[in-house]
Scaffold this active site. Structure first.
Site, PDB file in Angstrom:
ATOM      1  N   HIS A 178      43.251 -35.500 -30.769  1.00  0.00           N
ATOM      2  CA  HIS A 178      42.167 -35.002 -29.910  1.00  0.00           C
ATOM      3  C   HIS A 178      40.933 -34.578 -30.713  1.00  0.00           C
ATOM      4  CE1 HIS A 178      43.725 -30.918 -30.700  1.00  0.00           C
ATOM      5  NE2 HIS A 178      42.567 -30.462 -30.282  1.00  0.00           N
ATOM      6  N   LYS A 182      36.308 -34.851 -30.080  1.00  0.00           N
ATOM      7  CA  LYS A 182      35.352 -33.737 -30.094  1.00  0.00           C
ATOM      8  C   LYS A 182      33.947 -34.266 -30.338  1.00  0.00           C
ATOM      9  CE  LYS A 182      38.574 -30.158 -31.636  1.00  0.00           C
ATOM     10  NZ  LYS A 182      38.585 -29.089 -30.621  1.00  0.00           N
ATOM     11  N   ASP A 235      51.203 -30.352 -38.800  1.00  0.00           N
ATOM     12  CA  ASP A 235      50.574 -30.074 -37.505  1.00  0.00           C
ATOM     13  C   ASP A 235      49.060 -30.314 -37.534  1.00  0.00           C
ATOM     14  OD1 ASP A 235      50.605 -28.994 -34.793  1.00  0.00           O
ATOM     15  OD2 ASP A 235      49.636 -27.215 -35.624  1.00  0.00           O
ATOM     16  N   HIS A 240      44.456 -33.968 -37.858  1.00  0.00           N
ATOM     17  CA  HIS A 240      43.093 -33.515 -37.552  1.00  0.00           C
ATOM     18  C   HIS A 240      42.202 -33.432 -38.802  1.00  0.00           C
ATOM     19  CE1 HIS A 240      44.868 -32.811 -33.761  1.00  0.00           C
ATOM     20  NE2 HIS A 240      45.247 -31.563 -33.924  1.00  0.00           N
ATOM     21  N   LYS A 331      46.531 -20.297 -39.154  1.00  0.00           N
ATOM     22  CA  LYS A 331      46.596 -19.501 -37.916  1.00  0.00           C
ATOM     23  C   LYS A 331      46.378 -18.030 -38.278  1.00  0.00           C
ATOM     24  CE  LYS A 331      48.607 -22.944 -35.511  1.00  0.00           C
ATOM     25  NZ  LYS A 331      47.674 -23.919 -34.949  1.00  0.00           N
TER      26      LYS A 331
HETATM   27  C1  BG6 Z   1      46.930 -29.012 -32.054  1.00  0.00           C
HETATM   28  C2  BG6 Z   1      47.896 -28.243 -32.919  1.00  0.00           C
HETATM   29  O1  BG6 Z   1      47.045 -30.380 -32.298  1.00  0.00           O
HETATM   30  O2  BG6 Z   1      45.597 -28.593 -32.343  1.00  0.00           O
HETATM   31  C3  BG6 Z   1      47.731 -26.745 -32.719  1.00  0.00           C
HETATM   32  O3  BG6 Z   1      49.214 -28.613 -32.600  1.00  0.00           O
HETATM   33  C4  BG6 Z   1      46.280 -26.332 -32.897  1.00  0.00           C
HETATM   34  O4  BG6 Z   1      48.573 -26.018 -33.591  1.00  0.00           O
HETATM   35  C5  BG6 Z   1      45.354 -27.223 -32.083  1.00  0.00           C
HETATM   36  O5  BG6 Z   1      46.164 -24.983 -32.504  1.00  0.00           O
HETATM   37  C6  BG6 Z   1      43.894 -26.933 -32.420  1.00  0.00           C
HETATM   38  O6  BG6 Z   1      43.066 -27.628 -31.527  1.00  0.00           O
HETATM   39  P1  BG6 Z   1      41.621 -27.079 -31.154  1.00  0.00           P
HETATM   40  O7  BG6 Z   1      41.027 -28.166 -30.327  1.00  0.00           O
HETATM   41  O8  BG6 Z   1      41.832 -25.789 -30.395  1.00  0.00           O
HETATM   42  O9  BG6 Z   1      40.903 -26.838 -32.432  1.00  0.00           O
END
Ligand code: BG6
Length: 484
Positions: A178, A182, A235, A240, A331
């Protein structure tokens, strides 16, 4: 005003896992907002499918509640929710049995785009793919969408790719990350390749280093079981942060198209050097304030899983040799802040005397919060008293510059689902890309497992472990501040 957009072609979208958390929070509210934005044609239909023994009305009740909770401000007008609910249908399905598959097939129309969203864990991907093609629910024109995590390591990712490719061609498979949906991530490509200004400087000759930070304030409460098997490396970094790194480091593709962009990203991943344990810092948050420690959220009281990681990464190619990329994510940090900072080298020679300490230019691409771009430049301090220098940000907040167009910007999921319907794979990960990312990540994880490494503790509400600061200090550099 919601920006109106051109409707996509009519479609049937099946959401397997239609009553799950992702569907409730992201997919269904996202589709609703797209309808409000005028992007969903009247003939579009959404079919929920899951184990739950619901009928179509029961599913509509579930979706109504999801929209109340998660659709946010849409300026949709009266009757919009009912209009959306009228597009819904539901099939109760047993993934490993026979129940529901014939009904699902019968509920779909032959002459519209057909897409199936696997909003379930990866252990079900293979079976669902086999059922869909075995029952003739999908054909060579259908599309499937799969969520992260795409595997746990290289071997499991290869198995998943093989299972999906046994039933679908690569051009039908949409692997979601995802972050690629963005707005600012795409803006990074626009800034780099839509301006003549930056690209000549975008290399080791002019860039001292790059910092990529994805800091979060949330804990892993409620997700301990998943997170403990994953950790920040799997994760966040494998997907990402890797995508942010690729888009920052890649060569200009010949055109903005799915394979051209993904070919260039793949070259970056393949050029990544192995990372030695000395260049990795792993951390785990302590208890603090009213929040428990990581281990209290985990299912394992002795968990060695990292909730924070920082790495020094080198891209071994002509453009980037000698320019490190520092990555960090964690986190329970001080603020929610995601950004890419391109830190340029100092001018080669200073003609100015005195106290002023040169810091070099920094181009910051902010993903969240407050999406935008800032360029730090040196200017003369105003007023008399000789030539004194100071630094100012040239700041472009997208919200200020673009107003309402930004307030109602689709979120990542909305954009990506519409791309699936349009048949545009540019913002989705290709199978070879995912495998290459795991091939780089696996030995890093293996090295700390072999060494029996334990993450260092860090206090919540800060910038992570001190060792992470040292990672840059020993190179004579420092992290940018994580702001609350
Ligand atoms: C997810 C992870 O893919 O992305 C999470 O599993 C994380 O741990 C999240 O919190 C972060 O996404 P965003 O869009 O809130 O930055």
């Amino acid at each position: 005003m919601v920006a109106k957009t051109i409707p996509v072609d009519p479609f049937d979208l099946v959401i397997i896992g239609g009553t799950g958390d992702l569907a409730r929070r992201k997919i269904l509210p996202g589709l609703f907002r797209r309808m409000c934005a005028g992007q969903m044609p009247d003939e579009a239909r959404v079919i929920g499918a899951s184990r739950s023994d619901l009928d179509a009305d029961g599913f509509r009740d579930f979706v109504r509640e999801a929209l109340e909770e998660f659709a946010g401000e849409t300026q949709c007008g009266d009757g919009a929710v009912d209009q959306f609910l009228a597009k819904l249908d539901y099939v109760s399905l047993d993934v490993f049995g026979d129940k529901g598959w014939k009904e699902l097939k019968a509920s779909l129309r032959p002459d519209v785009i057909r897409a199936v969203y696997f909003s379930v864990g990866p252990s079900l991907f293979g079976e669902i793919a086999r059922k869909l093609s075995g029952h003739g629910i999908t054909d060579e024109h259908s599309r499937i969408v799969v969520e992260k995590p795409f595997g746990h390591d290289l071997d499991s990712a290869k198995v998943l790719n093989a299972e999906l490719r046994a039933c679908f061609d690569e051009h039908q498979i949409y692997r979601i990350d995802h972050y690629l949906g963005k707005e600012t991530v795409q803006n990074l490509m626009a800034v780099r390749f839509g301006n003549a200004l930056f690209e000549p400087l975008w290399n080791a000759q002019h860039v001292d280093h790059v910092q990529i930070t994805v800091a979060e304030t949330v804990s892993v409460a409620g997700r301990g079981g998943y997170y403990d098997k994953s950790g920040a490396m799997r994760d966040m970094v494998q997907n990402h942060l890797m995508q942010l790194l690729c888009l920052s480091a890649m060569e200009p593709p010949a055109k903005y198209g799915a394979d051209a962009v993904r070919d260039e990203k793949l070259k970056v991943i393949r050029a990544l050097e192995p990372v030695s344990p000395a260049e990795v810092v792993r951390g785990q948050y302590n208890a603090g304030g009213d929040v428990d420690s990581y281990v209290a959220h985990s299912e394992d009281p002795n968990s060695k899983t990292e909730s924070f990681i920082a790495l020094k990464v080198k891209v071994a190619n002509w453009r980037w040799a000698s320019t490190p990329f520092y990555l960090r994510t964690g986190k329970r940090l001080r603020g929610r802040m995601s950004e890419i900072a391109i830190v340029f080298k100092d001018p080669p020679h200073s003609i100015f005397e005195g106290e002023f300490k040169r810091k070099g230019n920094v181009l910051v691409i902010r993903l969240q919060p407050d999406e935008g771009i800032t360029l730090r430049v040196t200017i003369k301090e105003p007023g008399p008293g000789g030539m004194r220098l100071t630094e100012v940000p040239l700041d472009m907040s997208f919200a200020e510059a673009l107003g309402d167009q930004v307030s109602f910007m689709p979120d990542a999921y909305e954009r990506l689902i519409m791309d699936v319907i349009r048949g545009d794979q540019t913002l989705f990960m290709r199978g070879d890309e995912v495998e290459a990312a795991w091939a780089w990540v696996d030995p890093i994880i293996q090295a700390w497992q072999d060494a029996g490494d334990t993450p260092v503790a860090y206090d919540p509400g800060g910038a992570g472990p001190d060792d992470s600061l040292m990672l840059l200090h020993k190179d004579g550099r420092r992290w940018r501040e994580i702001k609350p």
